[in-house]
Design a protein around this motif. Structure first.
Motif, short mmCIF file in Angstrom:
data_model
loop_
_atom_site.label_atom_id
_atom_site.label_comp_id
_atom_site.label_asym_id
_atom_site.label_seq_id
_atom_site.Cartn_x
_atom_site.Cartn_y
_atom_site.Cartn_z
N ASN A 2 20.55 -31.18 33.33
CA ASN A 2 19.56 -31.37 32.39
C ASN A 2 19.74 -30.78 31.12
N ARG A 3 20.40 -29.79 30.92
CA ARG A 3 20.80 -29.31 29.61
C ARG A 3 22.12 -28.28 29.72
N PHE A 4 22.87 -28.34 28.72
CA PHE A 4 24.12 -27.47 28.65
C PHE A 4 24.25 -27.09 27.32
N VAL A 5 24.39 -25.67 26.89
CA VAL A 5 24.85 -25.24 25.58
C VAL A 5 25.91 -24.47 25.77
N GLY A 6 27.06 -24.82 25.16
CA GLY A 6 28.19 -23.77 25.41
C GLY A 6 29.62 -24.71 25.08
N ARG A 7 30.52 -23.94 25.53
CA ARG A 7 32.01 -24.60 25.26
C ARG A 7 32.62 -25.26 26.52
N TYR A 23 41.12 -30.66 23.96
CA TYR A 23 40.53 -30.00 23.09
C TYR A 23 39.19 -29.24 23.18
N ASP A 24 39.10 -27.94 22.76
CA ASP A 24 37.83 -27.26 23.14
C ASP A 24 36.80 -27.71 22.10
N ILE A 25 35.68 -27.90 22.55
CA ILE A 25 34.42 -28.10 21.78
C ILE A 25 33.29 -27.35 22.26
N ASP A 26 32.26 -27.02 21.26
CA ASP A 26 31.25 -26.39 21.59
C ASP A 26 30.25 -27.50 21.39
N ILE A 27 29.29 -27.42 22.51
CA ILE A 27 28.42 -28.80 22.47
C ILE A 27 26.92 -28.18 22.97
N TRP A 37 23.12 -39.41 29.96
CA TRP A 37 23.95 -37.94 29.51
C TRP A 37 24.23 -38.22 27.98
N ARG A 38 23.95 -37.29 27.16
CA ARG A 38 24.54 -37.48 25.50
C ARG A 38 24.74 -35.84 25.19
N ALA A 39 25.70 -35.81 24.08
CA ALA A 39 26.04 -34.50 23.77
C ALA A 39 26.30 -34.64 22.24
#
Length: 108
Positions: A2-7, A23-27, A37-39
């Motif tokens: 449903n939702r994810f905030v982080g690396r 590549y590490d990303i913060d999303i 699904w979108r980010a």
């Protein structure tokens, strides 16, 4: 999800056996109103000149990556990545992508 905030980690695979770069990303990722699904996010660390050249090359060849979340060994969701001029990344799930792309190289 449903939702994810982080690396997370974007992985670029040439095929199922050949991994080229990650590549590490913060999303911030979530399902939209129709369940797709979108980010949005940014690179976790600024890319140096060599990393930027590699990123630009891969994005030009094919902007599809696998995304891996914490605790995952390899990415499971295929996403299409678009980078805005300010460096913001938009990721959209690409479940219908078959992994094929037509690329022509001029070696002259």
């Amino acid at each position: 999800m449903n939702r994810f905030v982080g690396r997370s980690r974007l992985e670029w695979w040439a095929n199922q056996s050949i991994f080229l770069e990650m590549y590490d990303i913060d999303i911030t990722a979530a399902d939209d109103a129709v369940g797709k699904w979108r980010a949005t996010g940014r690179h976790a660390n600024a890319l140096d000149a060599t990393q930027r050249e590699g990123w630009d090359f891969l994005m030009e060849m094919d902007p599809h990556f696998s995304i891996a979340f914490p605790g995952e060994d390899c990415g499971g969701i295929t996403v299409r990545v678009v980078e805005a001029e300010d460096g913001t990344l938009t990721l959209v799930e690409a479940p219908d992508w078959d992994g094929s792309v037509s690329v022509t190289f001029d070696l002259s």
